[in-house]
Design an enzyme around this catalytic site. Structure first.
Site, mmCIF file in Angstrom:
data_model
loop_
_atom_site.group_PDB
_atom_site.id
_atom_site.type_symbol
_atom_site.label_atom_id
_atom_site.label_comp_id
_atom_site.label_asym_id
_atom_site.label_seq_id
_atom_site.Cartn_x
_atom_site.Cartn_y
_atom_site.Cartn_z
ATOM 1 N N CYS A 50 0.695 -1.582 0.291
ATOM 2 C CA CYS A 50 -0.039 -0.151 -0.113
ATOM 3 C C CYS A 50 0.777 1.401 -0.173
ATOM 4 O O CYS A 50 1.878 1.440 -0.743
ATOM 5 C CB CYS A 50 -1.219 -0.408 1.351
ATOM 6 N N HIS A 96 -3.274 -5.143 0.302
ATOM 7 C CA HIS A 96 -3.259 -6.094 1.615
ATOM 8 C C HIS A 96 -3.230 -7.315 1.562
ATOM 9 O O HIS A 96 -4.111 -7.818 2.191
ATOM 10 C CB HIS A 96 -3.697 -5.112 2.711
ATOM 11 N N GLU A 126 -1.702 -8.860 4.171
ATOM 12 C CA GLU A 126 -1.835 -9.820 5.401
ATOM 13 C C GLU A 126 -2.978 -9.738 6.315
ATOM 14 O O GLU A 126 -3.312 -10.241 7.036
ATOM 15 C CB GLU A 126 -0.987 -8.577 6.359
#
Ligand code: XMP
Length: 646
Positions: free
Chosen positions: A105, A203, A205
């Site tokens: 990001c 993202h 994660e």
């Protein structure tokens, strides 16, 4: 984390001699996550640790020499805007390092910016998007051409730097194909294999990115070449060796509250040094739950600990230290200092004042207390007050769990044979009920009053469409907004509405009304007031007293019993019960707040819905306690409200 403590330095050096067959003692490969203040920093670290690769959260301004020891670097997201050049003061020499760097990001935009690409403010993408992978690359090994990924950005890389290629673009309409690219964002995944630089606008994660784990694993193993050696059994072996080395022939003195962290820590110390060299001190600080100290002592006795198990009732010392304090940070520091004071006195009395002081500090404790420069001090955890911090710097503190998250501590505890009941206990803060008993000097006047009126007016406008009344509550609580500490006013909602309706109204209020960080929902004001009339809420002057604590202990006891009875211990992460010195419609007494939350790491949380029957039982039990003026439930997510109120 870049930790300058002698403890961390010793830890770093401890991993040298190796047994390649088991991996024990190997020098672990490591990944650094540069913390640009994004909300998912801990998630990145947790996800990579699950891949058995040691991962540390590092200050972006860490000296380059500290960053050389990592096998790969990840640049996190950030609330800052790359287009405005915000957050660009970090150690740019990382780009001279010959190790792979993956930007996520904001981090992705920073990489592009550094190498001469263009970042522009574009159409926002938020939530799920479809990533179309346009070139084969090891970072996407084994994945289909289209991937569901999670986006949250307003800036984008609109022109690639020289030497970079686009690996994928995104389509924000997940459901439809978009051959002309009308709805797409270019450069959602970029790479320069020559430079070893990689960037994802999305993202990987967060769970919303379906195969984010695969992408992270490919990055750390295929691209950074990390070996997956960092497991809990290895951690135990390393820490046992480390504890033995640090303590020499000496003794270790552990403050054992009886919670999961300190109990696991106790077990690890006993494993390393044997019972004779480990002194456990349980302090009843007067801020414990009902019957808690007795239960803790009994548990340690059941391990066969007797001679070196110490108990002191220091409730008077703590009450004295807290007398006259109302500010949350002052209370926390006073409690932390009182722990050390009592501990030193006991060590002296027992003739072990040269022993190392051990604490069950875990990873988020240090990070949340401002462990990296970017992380604002949301609250000073009791085991990180300045007095303890000075002892840590002087090398007098042993914290064998300081690299672990709660789930890892539980895993470690299971490995050491601790039972599931103990490991499943809800987290309980070191300062205990001290941070759940709110205090106040007096009624708000002047400026605060007009602010409360404004908040009530604006909150009312947001709540009305849901058929709810809203009013500002006259006592502030701690929260966290845009990663910064916020000490602001709660709003009380009242009326008939579905749970979802209440949550929705609440989220409109704490997002839309300035100065508000929490909302509560009235569960019964306990004095038969007509629901049509907004209740009168008045704060009164109150400090920490034994009487108030006893009342809170009773209310908390009912709540915890109820949660157990309804089999909710596992689903609910934690349920603080909080007492506010707030009169309701002239009824003198404490306004009790229930704060049940769903969470998995305590870094974020959602309000938990309690069964209607349980609420009815709690209402009856708690409102019948003398000295209670009302009951409500906190319906705030974290952020903006923290789990605890102080
Ligand atoms: P917050 O309130 O910041 O809490 O959302 C996150 C988690 O940390 C616990 N907590 C503490 N634990 N010492 C501790 O050992 C402290 O000073 C402290 N303050 C908060 C809190 O209960 C939750 O689990």
């Amino acid at each position: 984390m870049t930790d300058t403590s002698s403890e961390a330095a010793a830890l770093g050096r401890s991993q040298s001699a190796s047994d390649p067959a088991t991996g024990v003692g190997v020098e672990h490969d490591r990944i650094a996550v540069l913390d640009f203040g994004g909300q998912y920093v801990h998630l990145i670290a947790t996800k990579i640790r699950r891949l058995r690769v040691r991962t540390e959260i590092v200050d972006p301004l860490a000296p380059i020499d500290e960053l050389r020891r990592y096998n790969g670097i990840i640049l996190s997201g950030s609330p800052a805007l790359s287009t405005l050049g915000e957050g660009s003061d970090y150690t740019h020499e990382i780009y001279d390092l010959p190790v792979p760097i993956l930007g996520l990001c904001y981090g992705h935009q920073e990489i592009a910016r550094h190498y001469g690409g263009t970042i522009e403010h574009t159409r926002r993408e938020y939530g799920p998007a479809r990533l179309r992978i346009v070139a084969e690359h090891p970072i996407f090994a084994g994945l289909d051409r289209d991937q569901i990924v999670w986006m949250s950005h307003g800036d984008s890389v609109t022109k690639l730097p020289a030497g970079f290629v686009e690996l994928g673009y995104s389509m924000h309409r997940v459901e439809e194909d978009d051959p002309e690219g009308r709805h797409s964002h270019r450069n959602a995944a970029i790479v320069s294999d020559e430079l070893l630089r990689y960037g994802f606008q999305f993202h990987p994660e967060v769970d919303g990115t379906e195969h984010g784990d695969v992408m992270l694993e490919s990055f750390v193993t295929r691209i950074c070449g990390c070996r997956q050696t960092w497991t809990i059994p290895h951690y135990v072996e390393e820490q046992v060796a480390h504890i033995r080395r640090r303590s020499g022939d000496g003794k270790v003195f552990l403050l054992a509250s009886g919670g999961v962290d300190s109990t696991v820590c106790a077990r690890l110390l006993v494993e390393a040094l044997g019972q004779e060299r480990v002194h456990l001190l349980h302090i009843d600080n007067g801020l414990m739950r009902k019957g808690e100290s007795r239960a803790v002592i009994e548990r340690f006795r059941s391990w066969g600990l007797t001679e070196n198990l110490h108990f002191v009732d220091a409730s008077e010392t703590f009450l004295k230290a807290l007398a006259d304090l109302v500010e949350p940070e002052e209370k926390r520091v006073a409690i932390g200092n009182a722990f050390i004071e009592v501990c030193h006195a006991e060590m002296e009395r027992l003739g072990v004042s040269r022993a190392l002081l051990a604490q069950g500090t875990i990873y988020p404790d240090t990070i949340e207390t401002g462990g990296t420069r970017r992380a604002d001090v949301i609250k000073t955890h009791h085991n990180r007050v300045p007095l303890v911090a000075a002892m840590v710097r002087a090398g007098k503190v042993l914290e064998p769990l300081q690299d672990l998250y709660k789930t890892e501590v539980r895993e470690l505890g299971a490995l050491l044979g601790l039972d599931a009941d103990l490991l499943g206990r809800h987290p309980f803060p070191g300062p205990g009920l001290g941070v759940r008993l709110l205090c106040s000097r007096a009624e708000p006047t002047g400026e605060s009053l007009s602010e409360l009126e404004r908040i009530t007016r604006e909150a009312q406008a947001q709540a009305a469409p849901y058929g709810l009344q809203a009013m500002a509550m006259p006592i502030r609580s701690v929260g966290v907004k845009a990663d910064l500490r916020a000490y602001e006013w709660p709003v009380m909602l009242r009326g008939e509405a579905s749970w979802d309706g209440v949550l929705e109204a609440a989220s409109h209020i704490y997002r839309g009304v300035d100065g508000v960080n929490r909302c509560c929902y009235d569960l019964g004001m306990g004095n038969g007031a007509a629901p049509a009339a907004p209740p009168r809420l008045e704060v009164f002057a109150a400090g920490v007293t034994r009487e108030r604590l006893d009342l809170l202990r009773e209310a908390d006891h009912f709540v915890m019993e109820g949660i157990r009875r309804y089999g909710l211990m596992e689903t609910i992460w934690q349920c603080p019960t909080v007492a506010l010195p707030v009169r309701v419609n002239g009824r003198v007494g404490e306004l009790i707040v229930l704060r049940p939350v769903l969470s998995s790491r305590a870094m974020t949380a959602r309000p938990a819905h309690l069964p209607v029957q349980l609420v009815a039982e709690l209402r009856e039990q708690i409102l019948a306690l003398p000295g209670v003026s009302g009951l409500c439930i906190d319906v705030t997510t974290k952020p903006p409200g923290t789990i605890e109120w102080e």
